[in-house]
Write an enzyme that holds these catalytic residues in place. Sequence first.
Site, short mmCIF file in Angstrom:
data_model
loop_
_atom_site.label_atom_id
_atom_site.label_comp_id
_atom_site.label_asym_id
_atom_site.label_seq_id
_atom_site.Cartn_x
_atom_site.Cartn_y
_atom_site.Cartn_z
N ASN A 9 0.86 -1.19 0.00
CA ASN A 9 0.00 0.00 0.00
C ASN A 9 0.90 1.24 0.00
O ASN A 9 1.46 1.60 1.03
CB ASN A 9 -0.90 -0.04 1.25
N TRP A 10 1.00 1.85 -1.17
CA TRP A 10 1.94 2.98 -1.30
C TRP A 10 1.43 4.25 -0.61
O TRP A 10 2.18 5.20 -0.45
CB TRP A 10 2.18 3.29 -2.78
N LYS A 11 0.14 4.27 -0.29
CA LYS A 11 -0.49 5.49 0.28
C LYS A 11 -0.20 6.67 -0.65
O LYS A 11 -0.10 6.48 -1.86
CB LYS A 11 0.01 5.72 1.71
N HIS A 95 -9.56 1.29 4.72
CA HIS A 95 -8.29 1.48 5.43
C HIS A 95 -8.50 2.45 6.60
O HIS A 95 -9.31 3.38 6.50
CB HIS A 95 -7.23 2.02 4.46
N GLU A 97 -6.88 4.88 7.62
CA GLU A 97 -6.71 6.31 7.29
C GLU A 97 -7.95 6.86 6.60
O GLU A 97 -8.30 8.02 6.80
CB GLU A 97 -5.44 6.49 6.43
N GLU A 167 -5.73 -4.85 10.50
CA GLU A 167 -4.72 -3.83 10.74
C GLU A 167 -5.04 -3.07 12.03
O GLU A 167 -5.84 -2.12 12.00
CB GLU A 167 -4.69 -2.84 9.58
N GLY A 173 2.07 2.33 10.93
CA GLY A 173 3.02 3.44 10.82
C GLY A 173 3.74 3.77 12.11
O GLY A 173 4.36 4.83 12.22
N SER A 212 3.02 -2.03 10.41
CA SER A 212 4.47 -2.09 10.66
C SER A 212 5.10 -3.44 10.30
O SER A 212 6.04 -3.88 10.96
CB SER A 212 4.77 -1.71 12.12
N GLY A 233 2.83 -1.17 4.39
CA GLY A 233 2.89 0.27 4.09
C GLY A 233 4.32 0.71 3.85
O GLY A 233 4.89 0.50 2.79
P1 PGA Z 1 2.66 0.40 7.75
O1 PGA Z 1 1.24 0.63 7.02
O2 PGA Z 1 3.22 -0.88 7.21
O3 PGA Z 1 3.48 1.60 7.35
O4 PGA Z 1 2.39 0.34 9.20
C1 PGA Z 1 0.37 -0.44 6.80
C2 PGA Z 1 -0.94 0.05 6.24
O5 PGA Z 1 -1.38 1.13 6.64
O6 PGA Z 1 -1.56 -0.61 5.39
#
Ligand code: PGA
Length: 252
Positions: A9-11, A95, A97, A167, A173, A212, A233
Amino acid sequence: MPNRFIVGNWKMHNTISQAETLIRDILAIYRPHPSVELAVAPPHVALQAVDRLLAPTPITLAAQNVCAKDEGAFTGEISPPMLKELGCQYVIIGHSERRHLFGESDEAINEKIHAALRHDLQPIFCIGERLEEREAGQTHSVIQHQLQTGLAGLEPKNLGKVTIAYEPVWAIGTGHAATVEQATEVHAAIRSYLTTHWNLNSEQIRILYGGSVSADNAHALFQSPHINGALVGKACLNSESFVKIAKIAALD
Ligand code: PGA
């Protein structure tokens, strides 16, 4: 279906040219393995460029979000048919976010899941509790509520097309992934909920862990029979760490 699924997931990272560079770097070192499916979810604007580079490879394409409507006066939104034509096979829905920064409700997420499936896009449906909910002992009730509302009204035959991504919000993150025990406990509960309420075989259910995940902790996480892969991520923005995670998934 390969038994492991790794999604990057590149965000909101990488312009089109940066996306092309990252994909080229990944392709230079990635050796596909039959037990692992690898997918990337770049920002919408880079989907076409990435799809062109991935076309001759087994790596699949996912979008990070989708509108629940097929077309109309919805400024700034991207519809399922648009994503389909761009070559997407998957779309990340719900997600944390999107839920917490953009106010997406469980009901809105449910609509998006229905819309995606109508257009043959496979949802990667994200669920997870916040730290205060975990500390209050509410993890299982939160997860169950998210599953119940997110999947409401789905035909059982479509459920096999949905990948669940557990998640925990506190692990995203932060550099503090859930322990294998914590992740396994929730994955087992999700699996048991889906087998009981939807009458699915355990093998039909694909549950990823996210939060993470790194090349350092992937091996431990993939030891759990309940963890079918990872939604990655930060570590997917580096070709070496992303490919390493895929390689670790294949080794087990
Ligand atoms: P992260 O993000 O690996 O940077 O914790 C994962 C995600 O939000 O899908």
